[in-house]
Design a protein around this motif. Structure first.
Motif: not given
Length: 204
Positions: A145, A148, A157-159, A175, A180, A185, A187-188
């Protein structure tokens, strides 16, 4: 030193990867949290695409990377060699940090040859030497992941790549949709809430 190892391995070997090891672990985050040999935050400090040929067609089979560990949740802080599929979202930025689940390659043996089937683009399978790969990160459920950090709130945040099934995630994890430059990508999600859901004893 590890970068030098990568160069030597790439020159000496025909590269590939088997899915056999990954298939032993169920493709869900409860299993990853329990069984992954490494769970780390890390940066890519060296990389090499892994290619193969099917007749005259060149196929992309993944990326061989040296990972610098910036935070270890499990598995130690030493740099390590990681093979990931070409479906993983890997940035060209040296500053990009990732949250990674990685598994030991049972056939890892530098300088030797252990051939097995490798899945490349589409449904193409080829026989390749998988011995150079120290760790692997492969599945249809995302294991690497990009991270960010939101500067205003200092939230990590995990993308999420488009191949991740939200059915594998509890509804309680926050979420949000994201815009992006990478079309993969979509969502995160909150790293803190992900850790609380799947690795509560290691959530800091």
């Amino acid at each position: 030193m590890i970068v030098y190892r990568i160069v030597l391995i790439l020159i000496a070997s025909a590269f590939a990867f088997t899915f056999a090891h990954a298939q032993k672990v169920p493709q869900n985050y409860e299993a990853y949290a329990k069984h992954a040999d490494k769970v780390v935050h890390g940066k890519v400090v060296a990389s090499q695409p892994i290619m193969a040929y099917r007749g005259a067609k060149e196929l992309s089979c993944g990326i061989f990377m040296e990972i610098e560990v910036t935070k270890s949740i499990r598995g130690g802080t030493d740099n390590f060699l990681l093979y990931s599929t070409n479906k993983d979202v890997i940035s060209n930025s040296a500053d990009q940090e990732y949250f990674i689940f990685a598994f030991k390659n049972e056939k890892y043996a530098p300088g030797e040859s252990n051939e097995d089937f490798v899945l490349c683009e589409g449904t193409n399978s080829v026989m390749k030497n998988i011995a150079p790969f120290e760790y692997i990160s492969n599945s249809h459920v995302q294991r690497i992941f990009p991270l960010r950090k939101e500067e205003r709130t200092l939230t990590d945040w995990m993308q999420i790549a488009d191949r991740l099934s939200n059915a594998e995630l509890p509804e309680g994890i926050e979420k949000q949709r994201v815009s992006s430059s990478n079309i993969n990508i979509i969502e995160e999600m909150s790293l803190t809430q992900f850790m609380a859901a799947f690795m509560p004893e290691e959530n800091q």
